[in-house]
Design a protein around this motif. Structure first.
Motif, PDB file in Angstrom:
ATOM      1  N   VAL A 107       0.843  -1.205   0.000  1.00 14.94           N
ATOM      2  CA  VAL A 107       0.000   0.000   0.000  1.00 14.94           C
ATOM      3  C   VAL A 107       0.876   1.252   0.000  1.00 14.94           C
ATOM      4  N   ALA A 108       1.926   1.259   0.809  1.00  9.98           N
ATOM      5  CA  ALA A 108       2.815   2.422   0.880  1.00  9.98           C
ATOM      6  C   ALA A 108       3.491   2.672  -0.466  1.00  9.98           C
ATOM      7  N   GLU A 109       3.880   1.598  -1.140  1.00  4.60           N
ATOM      8  CA  GLU A 109       4.517   1.747  -2.450  1.00  4.60           C
ATOM      9  C   GLU A 109       3.543   2.365  -3.459  1.00  4.60           C
ATOM     10  N   ARG A 110       2.293   1.921  -3.435  1.00  3.22           N
ATOM     11  CA  ARG A 110       1.273   2.483  -4.336  1.00  3.22           C
ATOM     12  C   ARG A 110       1.031   3.964  -4.050  1.00  3.22           C
ATOM     13  N   GLY A 148       3.255   6.030  -2.856  1.00  3.78           N
ATOM     14  CA  GLY A 148       4.479   6.802  -3.016  1.00  3.78           C
ATOM     15  C   GLY A 148       5.179   7.147  -1.716  1.00  3.78           C
ATOM     16  N   ILE A 149       4.897   6.392  -0.656  1.00  7.25           N
ATOM     17  CA  ILE A 149       5.559   6.631   0.622  1.00  7.25           C
ATOM     18  C   ILE A 149       6.930   5.951   0.589  1.00  7.25           C
ATOM     19  N   LEU A 189      10.664   5.583   5.393  1.00  6.95           N
ATOM     20  CA  LEU A 189       9.668   5.955   6.401  1.00  6.95           C
ATOM     21  C   LEU A 189       8.964   4.720   6.956  1.00  6.95           C
ATOM     22  N   MET A 190       8.697   3.765   6.097  1.00  8.25           N
ATOM     23  CA  MET A 190       8.052   2.535   6.564  1.00  8.25           C
ATOM     24  C   MET A 190       8.991   1.762   7.486  1.00  8.25           C
ATOM     25  N   THR A 191      10.268   1.709   7.123  1.00  5.04           N
ATOM     26  CA  THR A 191      11.252   1.029   7.971  1.00  5.04           C
ATOM     27  C   THR A 191      11.315   1.695   9.339  1.00  5.04           C
ATOM     28  N   LEU A 192      11.299   3.018   9.354  1.00  6.18           N
ATOM     29  CA  LEU A 192      11.295   3.756  10.619  1.00  6.18           C
ATOM     30  C   LEU A 192      10.057   3.413  11.437  1.00  6.18           C
TER      31      LEU A 192
END
Length: 130
Positions: free
Chosen positions: A57-60, A62-63, A67-70
């Motif tokens: 979802v984050a890739e779709r 554009g995140i 930031l997701m790793t954090l």
């Protein structure tokens, strides 16, 4: 996700720890720790499914992956700190548990520093353009 195995681990660990507490308190604490570790590993296994879905979802959207790793590091740190503090409290070490919670919160703040810096830079840029 089937919650019954987690409930079974928790209840068996609790009953066994209570039975051992009277005659062998040192084993009682060990049983509690083992049960907590098993529960954490069980939950972590299922968290990976959630992480994969959230990454998609984050890739779709554009995140950035950074930031997701954090986010995952912060959540993991919070849960590990909470689990560990609960174990300290169960062992009668409430001061140590409170210190651990404080340290965990400080680590989360430090991990969030790059994100906060980036946010403040963007806010400054927006404010200057007005």
């Amino acid at each position: 996700m089937n919650v019954l195995p987690m409930i079974g681990i928790a209840l068996c660990g609790t009953v066994l720890a209570l039975l051992l507490r009277r005659h062998h308190p040192e084993f009682s604490m060990a049983v509690s720790i083992v049960a907590c570790v098993l529960l954490f590993l069980f939950a972590a296994q299922h968290f990976m499914k959630f992480k994969d879905a959230l990454d998609t979802v984050a890739e779709r959207c554009g995140i950035p992956l950074s930031l997701m790793t954090l986010l995952y590091k912060v959540v993991g740190t919070a849960y590990l700190g909470q689990f560990s503090a609960a174990l300290c409290r169960d062992a009668g070490e409430s001061a140590l548990a409170s210190a651990l919670e404080f340290c965990t919160k400080m680590m989360i703040l430090l991990m969030s520093l790059p994100l906060l810096t980036s946010l403040f830079e963007k806010l400054t840029t927006i404010a200057e353009s007005i």
